[in-house]
Design a protein around this motif. Structure first.
Motif, PDB file in Angstrom:
ATOM      1  N   LEU A   1       0.709 -12.827  27.061  1.00  0.00           N
ATOM      2  CA  LEU A   1       1.355 -13.882  26.305  1.00  0.00           C
ATOM      3  C   LEU A   1       0.618 -15.079  26.442  1.00  0.00           C
ATOM      4  CD1 LEU A   1       3.530 -15.448  28.415  1.00  0.00           C
ATOM      5  CD2 LEU A   1       4.876 -13.668  28.268  1.00  0.00           C
ATOM      6  N   SER A   2       0.840 -15.882  25.700  1.00  0.00           N
ATOM      7  CA  SER A   2       0.382 -17.264  25.825  1.00  0.00           C
ATOM      8  C   SER A   2       1.709 -18.433  26.105  1.00  0.00           C
ATOM      9  CB  SER A   2      -0.495 -17.811  24.665  1.00  0.00           C
ATOM     10  OG  SER A   2      -0.014 -17.587  23.206  1.00  0.00           O
ATOM     11  N   ALA A   3       1.270 -19.593  26.721  1.00  0.00           N
ATOM     12  CA  ALA A   3       2.403 -20.333  26.637  1.00  0.00           C
ATOM     13  C   ALA A   3       1.964 -21.776  27.215  1.00  0.00           C
ATOM     14  CB  ALA A   3       3.307 -20.098  27.781  1.00  0.00           C
ATOM     15  N   SER A   4       2.356 -22.952  26.974  1.00  0.00           N
ATOM     16  CA  SER A   4       2.061 -24.231  27.235  1.00  0.00           C
ATOM     17  C   SER A   4       2.534 -24.831  28.587  1.00  0.00           C
ATOM     18  CB  SER A   4       2.206 -25.037  25.994  1.00  0.00           C
ATOM     19  OG  SER A   4       3.797 -24.931  26.065  1.00  0.00           O
ATOM     20  N   THR A   5       1.777 -25.631  29.075  1.00  0.00           N
ATOM     21  CA  THR A   5       2.184 -26.235  30.268  1.00  0.00           C
ATOM     22  C   THR A   5       1.990 -27.545  30.379  1.00  0.00           C
ATOM     23  OG1 THR A   5       1.521 -24.231  31.661  1.00  0.00           O
ATOM     24  CG2 THR A   5       1.870 -26.334  33.103  1.00  0.00           C
ATOM     25  N   ALA A   6       3.158 -28.516  30.362  1.00  0.00           N
ATOM     26  CA  ALA A   6       3.254 -29.966  30.467  1.00  0.00           C
ATOM     27  C   ALA A   6       2.276 -30.419  29.364  1.00  0.00           C
ATOM     28  CB  ALA A   6       2.557 -30.383  31.611  1.00  0.00           C
ATOM     29  N   GLY A   7       2.392 -29.939  28.174  1.00  0.00           N
ATOM     30  CA  GLY A   7       1.681 -30.406  26.981  1.00  0.00           C
ATOM     31  C   GLY A   7       0.202 -29.985  26.979  1.00  0.00           C
ATOM     32  N   GLU A   8      -0.384 -29.232  27.859  1.00  0.00           N
ATOM     33  CA  GLU A   8      -1.810 -28.962  28.035  1.00  0.00           C
ATOM     34  C   GLU A   8      -2.088 -27.890  26.840  1.00  0.00           C
ATOM     35  OE1 GLU A   8      -2.526 -27.797  31.816  1.00  0.00           O
ATOM     36  OE2 GLU A   8      -2.414 -29.554  32.687  1.00  0.00           O
ATOM     37  N   PRO A   9      -3.270 -27.563  26.662  1.00  0.00           N
ATOM     38  CA  PRO A   9      -3.731 -26.435  25.626  1.00  0.00           C
ATOM     39  C   PRO A   9      -3.111 -25.234  26.297  1.00  0.00           C
ATOM     40  CG  PRO A   9      -5.461 -27.911  25.916  1.00  0.00           C
ATOM     41  CD  PRO A   9      -4.649 -28.361  26.842  1.00  0.00           C
ATOM     42  N   MET A  10      -2.709 -24.337  25.457  1.00  0.00           N
ATOM     43  CA  MET A  10      -2.167 -23.325  25.741  1.00  0.00           C
ATOM     44  C   MET A  10      -2.784 -22.290  26.553  1.00  0.00           C
ATOM     45  SD  MET A  10       0.316 -22.041  22.353  1.00  0.00           S
ATOM     46  CE  MET A  10       1.581 -21.167  23.433  1.00  0.00           C
ATOM     47  N   ALA A  11      -2.186 -21.766  27.564  1.00  0.00           N
ATOM     48  CA  ALA A  11      -2.982 -20.920  28.511  1.00  0.00           C
ATOM     49  C   ALA A  11      -2.558 -19.400  28.277  1.00  0.00           C
ATOM     50  CB  ALA A  11      -2.490 -21.323  29.943  1.00  0.00           C
ATOM     51  N   PHE A  12      -3.454 -18.409  28.592  1.00  0.00           N
ATOM     52  CA  PHE A  12      -3.145 -16.899  28.396  1.00  0.00           C
ATOM     53  C   PHE A  12      -2.870 -16.400  29.672  1.00  0.00           C
ATOM     54  CE2 PHE A  12      -4.294 -12.730  26.938  1.00  0.00           C
ATOM     55  CZ  PHE A  12      -4.033 -12.788  25.685  1.00  0.00           C
ATOM     56  N   TYR A  13      -1.616 -15.576  29.681  1.00  0.00           N
ATOM     57  CA  TYR A  13      -1.032 -14.900  30.809  1.00  0.00           C
ATOM     58  C   TYR A  13      -0.928 -13.394  30.697  1.00  0.00           C
ATOM     59  CZ  TYR A  13       0.233 -19.809  32.154  1.00  0.00           C
ATOM     60  OH  TYR A  13       0.313 -21.230  32.744  1.00  0.00           O
ATOM     61  N   LYS A  14      -0.611 -12.849  31.836  1.00  0.00           N
ATOM     62  CA  LYS A  14      -0.195 -11.514  32.017  1.00  0.00           C
ATOM     63  C   LYS A  14       1.002 -11.219  32.584  1.00  0.00           C
ATOM     64  CE  LYS A  14      -1.936  -6.774  33.036  1.00  0.00           C
ATOM     65  NZ  LYS A  14      -3.176  -5.885  33.635  1.00  0.00           N
ATOM     66  N   LEU A  15       2.063 -10.904  31.995  1.00  0.00           N
ATOM     67  CA  LEU A  15       3.496 -10.602  32.697  1.00  0.00           C
ATOM     68  C   LEU A  15       3.554  -9.478  32.971  1.00  0.00           C
ATOM     69  CD1 LEU A  15       6.079 -11.847  33.161  1.00  0.00           C
ATOM     70  CD2 LEU A  15       6.900 -11.420  30.682  1.00  0.00           C
ATOM     71  N   GLY A  16       3.970  -8.890  34.190  1.00  0.00           N
ATOM     72  CA  GLY A  16       4.485  -7.830  34.750  1.00  0.00           C
ATOM     73  C   GLY A  16       5.806  -7.582  34.588  1.00  0.00           C
ATOM     74  N   LEU A  17       6.178  -6.673  33.871  1.00  0.00           N
ATOM     75  CA  LEU A  17       7.542  -6.401  33.552  1.00  0.00           C
ATOM     76  C   LEU A  17       8.579  -5.650  34.630  1.00  0.00           C
ATOM     77  CD1 LEU A  17       7.026  -4.279  29.930  1.00  0.00           C
ATOM     78  CD2 LEU A  17       7.219  -6.896  30.370  1.00  0.00           C
ATOM     79  N   GLU A  18       7.698  -5.128  35.534  1.00  0.00           N
ATOM     80  CA  GLU A  18       8.577  -4.943  36.786  1.00  0.00           C
ATOM     81  C   GLU A  18       8.726  -5.997  37.793  1.00  0.00           C
ATOM     82  OE1 GLU A  18       7.223  -1.300  38.573  1.00  0.00           O
ATOM     83  OE2 GLU A  18       7.513  -0.102  36.823  1.00  0.00           O
ATOM     84  N   SER A  19       7.511  -6.515  37.973  1.00  0.00           N
ATOM     85  CA  SER A  19       7.552  -7.612  39.065  1.00  0.00           C
ATOM     86  C   SER A  19       8.198  -8.863  38.515  1.00  0.00           C
ATOM     87  CB  SER A  19       6.239  -7.831  39.280  1.00  0.00           C
ATOM     88  OG  SER A  19       5.152  -8.424  38.464  1.00  0.00           O
ATOM     89  N   LYS A  20       8.085  -9.192  37.162  1.00  0.00           N
ATOM     90  CA  LYS A  20       8.468 -10.303  36.313  1.00  0.00           C
ATOM     91  C   LYS A  20       7.556 -11.374  36.801  1.00  0.00           C
ATOM     92  CE  LYS A  20      11.999  -7.865  34.880  1.00  0.00           C
ATOM     93  NZ  LYS A  20      11.990  -6.804  35.708  1.00  0.00           N
ATOM     94  N   LYS A  21       6.469 -11.226  37.253  1.00  0.00           N
ATOM     95  CA  LYS A  21       5.369 -12.240  37.633  1.00  0.00           C
ATOM     96  C   LYS A  21       4.453 -12.554  36.455  1.00  0.00           C
ATOM     97  CE  LYS A  21       5.870 -11.504  42.923  1.00  0.00           C
ATOM     98  NZ  LYS A  21       5.045 -11.498  44.241  1.00  0.00           N
ATOM     99  N   LEU A  22       4.151 -13.807  36.428  1.00  0.00           N
ATOM    100  CA  LEU A  22       3.070 -14.182  35.620  1.00  0.00           C
ATOM    101  C   LEU A  22       1.753 -14.499  36.367  1.00  0.00           C
ATOM    102  CD1 LEU A  22       4.787 -16.929  33.417  1.00  0.00           C
ATOM    103  CD2 LEU A  22       3.728 -14.622  32.546  1.00  0.00           C
ATOM    104  N   THR A  23       0.601 -13.696  35.597  1.00  0.00           N
ATOM    105  CA  THR A  23      -0.791 -13.841  36.050  1.00  0.00           C
ATOM    106  C   THR A  23      -1.555 -14.752  35.114  1.00  0.00           C
ATOM    107  OG1 THR A  23      -0.670 -11.966  37.332  1.00  0.00           O
ATOM    108  CG2 THR A  23      -2.939 -12.662  37.023  1.00  0.00           C
ATOM    109  N   HIS A  24      -2.115 -15.874  35.617  1.00  0.00           N
ATOM    110  CA  HIS A  24      -2.950 -16.804  34.795  1.00  0.00           C
ATOM    111  C   HIS A  24      -4.294 -16.060  34.447  1.00  0.00           C
ATOM    112  CE1 HIS A  24      -5.578 -20.120  33.558  1.00  0.00           C
ATOM    113  NE2 HIS A  24      -4.431 -20.716  33.099  1.00  0.00           N
ATOM    114  N   VAL A  25      -4.687 -15.793  33.311  1.00  0.00           N
ATOM    115  CA  VAL A  25      -5.720 -15.017  32.821  1.00  0.00           C
ATOM    116  C   VAL A  25      -6.858 -16.138  32.155  1.00  0.00           C
ATOM    117  CG1 VAL A  25      -6.767 -13.469  31.190  1.00  0.00           C
ATOM    118  CG2 VAL A  25      -4.589 -13.108  31.969  1.00  0.00           C
TER     119      VAL A  25
END
Length: 647
Positions: A257-281
């Protein structure tokens, strides 16, 4: 002697050809071919073409290029977007051409048909088939706007659709249905847990994730482990917002998924469905991702496309098969932007669309096993790339220190010195931006000897939320200063003639054309406003945006509610500062910028005794849909520009 005469004649012919202008019809005509796709088994090819001004869907036998069938609706209906749902059948959107719309209307009706024209069936829509005493199940009416969510090409009989119900709310709770592609009989799969849900299916076609919104418009992410389990909201990092899901990884245990942080350009992430953790890609420092490339077989993302200037690519997995294929395609058609638009179920044959600043687009069939490319068709075969003008990314620093990006098109074979210039702000202003691509109107102007500047001013989309917010309530000054500063940058470099500059644009671009000419009355020699807004207080009273509560909230956010400032930022209230002739072009049935906007400006120009021309296309809307109207518009604009730019 004969050879010398022949060479002289060739040189003379070449010189005559070089002076011939490309007909305006070449730029006003729409694409001849679009939406080319291949059937899941590779047996058929389909595409949309125009017949008597309406979209028609064509089916071909691929091995012989033999016409099998054409799908065309009566009256003002036409074929819209479509998907292959099995080897022999497509489901398409039924659209309606309205003179007052810049695009055809779609009311959520889906229609199914086989390649030979058999089993044509109205599947989804408000008409449906009313249920009677018969025991046979029928496709009952569905009061909502529906789109294909997943064609489920591995299931011969089913597809998934998402429906936006026609309720009293303008932001409804969306629903997913499983629909029989032959009969239209449907079964509800799930509701979004909150309003405006955007769903994502996994590799098996199960609806497993959704992004919805809370009452304040903030993104909420929900997942479920199995098809029948309840939605569970994920609590993610507090500073992340504006989520967009793109696909599951190959294991099906994580979502990209992609999401924005503090108005910066959108970043691309990997979300583990079991761990519920986001990894910045991945994240670019300047722009949001323009496109996420999805493996057509397992629907997993493999690359990210970006447009900081020219198109660039970031690969999620460099070694993935589709990453290697994309790299091969980019190398085989250099200088073009590549799109993989359709694929067989096994990925053996792929339809590729290649386009550029000078190329409206060519379709190819790529044999991935043999690594060979076969030309299919051109979107506009009458356009010759070597006769078009190149588009160059530019950037400059605004008066308050912002880096602003844009594009400069210069006439072919012309020296970049003392050129007449058209400044062309884009519409929006918030959300849209300009890209490196073929633009018929820009190329039309360049073909007549004019340079064209397109500025992605503050407030434009694609550069992060913070950059977009910088344009809020700055329509009348800071946004225009960016456009003006970009113009002055070209003057300082000697590229353009400071005495031959006009500004023109459509929608918000029309507003900018007038407002910039008011702020800098000596910089421009003329202004052209097309379907523009010129009276900001009027935006709260007239037009389709003001008809929705969310639209009014949007206007309050981006314009503010200070009546004094709204008038100070409105061309209609400040025409006394204008020093240049004005051309106003409007659609009589425009619902986004209604005719009252043009009338407000005209009344003010009359009272101030300012020179203007007015061209009304009575049966057009917010933009000009018909080629004959675009041709008339081009002729009117060129005639108007001739004297101020000394063409």
């Amino acid at each position: 002697m004969k050879k010398l005469i022949a060479l002289m004649l060739l040189a003379l012919a070449a010189n005559v050809f070089a002076k011939q202008e490309i007909p305006l019809e070449s730029f006003s005509k729409g694409s001849e071919f679009s939406d080319v796709k291949i059937s899941p088994n590779g047996e058929y090819l389909s595409f949309i073409t125009k017949r008597e001004g309406k979209n028609t869907l064509i089916f071909l036998q691929l091995d012989k290029f033999k016409l099998i069938h054409a799908v065309r609706f009566n009256g003002n209906a036409q074929v819209g977007r479509y998907e292959w749902v099995n080897n022999d059948r497509v489901v398409l959107e039924k659209e309606y051409i309205r003179g007052w719309k810049d695009h055809p209307e779609f009311h959520g009706e889906l229609f199914g048909v086989n390649v030979d024209g058999s089993r044509a069936k109205y599947l989804v829509g408000y008409q449906g088939e009313e249920q009677t005493g018969s025991r046979l199940r029928k496709a009952t009416p569905l009061y909502g706007t529906s789109y294909i969510l997943d064609p489920l090409v591995n299931d011969e009989d089913k597809m998934l659709i998402v429906t936006y119900p026609w309720t009293g709310s303008k932001e409804p709770t969306t629903r997913v249905y499983e629909v029989n592609v032959h009969t239209g009989v449907r079964r509800k799969v799930t509701n979004a847990p909150r309003k405006m849900g955007r769903f994502l299916t996994d590799h098996q076609g199960e609806v497993r994730a959704v992004v919805s919104e809370d009452d304040d418009g903030n993104s909420l992410v929900f997942i479920r482990e199995e098809a029948d389990s309840k939605w569970t909201e994920l609590t993610l990092e507090n500073n992340l917002d504006d989520f967009w899901m793109h696909g599951f990884d190959k294991t099906g245990t994580s979502v990209y998924l992609s999401a924005s942080t503090a108005g910066e350009p959108m970043a691309f992430y990997k979300l583990g469905l079991e761990s519920k953790k986001l990894t910045h890609v991945f994240q670019d420092k300047v722009v949001d991702p323009t496109k996420v490339w999805i493996d057509p077989i397992d629907k997993s993302p493999f690359a990210i496309e970006l447009d900081p200037g020219y198109p660039t690519y970031a690969f999620i997995d460099e070694s993935a098969d589709w990453s290697q294929r994309l790299k091969s395609l980019i190398a085989s058609i250099p200088g073009n932007q590549i799109r993989i638009v359709s694929s067989t179920r096994d990925g053996g044959q792929v339809v590729v669309f290649a386009s550029s600043d000078t190329n409206p687009g060519d379709y190819y069939l790529y044999d991935s096993k043999a690594n060979k490319m076969r030309y299919l068709a051109s979107a506009r075969n009458w356009i010759k790339s070597n006769q078009m003008s190149t588009v160059e990314p530019v950037k400059f620093t605004s008066r308050d220190g912002l880096t602003i990006h844009g594009y400069l098109t210069t006439p072919i074979n012309a020296e970049k010195k003392n050129l007449p210039l058209i400044v062309m702000p884009h519409g929006g202003p918030h959300g849209p931006r300009d890209y490196w691509q073929f633009d018929p109107e820009v190329q039309m102007l360049a073909s007549r000897g004019m340079a064209v500047l397109q500025v992605n001013f503050r407030g434009s989309g694609g550069y992060g939320d913070a950059f977009e917010v910088l344009g809020y309530q700055k329509w009348g000054k800071e946004i225009q200063y960016d456009i003006i500063d970009g113009t002055r940058d070209l003057i300082s470099k000697g590229i353009v003639d400071k005495k031959r500059i006009c500004i023109m644009g459509a929608s918000f671009g029309g507003y900018s054309a007038l407002q910039s000419a008011i702020l800098e009355p000596d910089l421009f020699q003329c202004a052209v406003g097309v379907v523009g807004v010129y009276d900001l207080p009027l935006m709260f009273e007239e037009g389709d945006v003001a008809q929705r509560s969310s639209g009014v909230a949007y206007l309050e956010r981006v314009l503010g509610t200070d009546e004094k400032q709204l008038k100070a930022f409105s061309p209609s209230y400040n025409v006394d500062k204008l020093k240049v002739p004005v051309l106003i072009v409007h659609g009589g049935e425009d619902q986004r910028a209604p005719i009252e906007q043009a009338e407000s400006l005209i009344d003010a120009l009359k009272k101030a005794d300012k020179p203007y021309q007015y061209y009304l296309l009575e049966d057009e809307g917010h933009g000009f849909y018909k080629p004959e109207h675009r041709l008339k518009y081009f002729k009117k604009v060129l005639a108007f520009l001739e004297k101020p730019l000394q063409l």
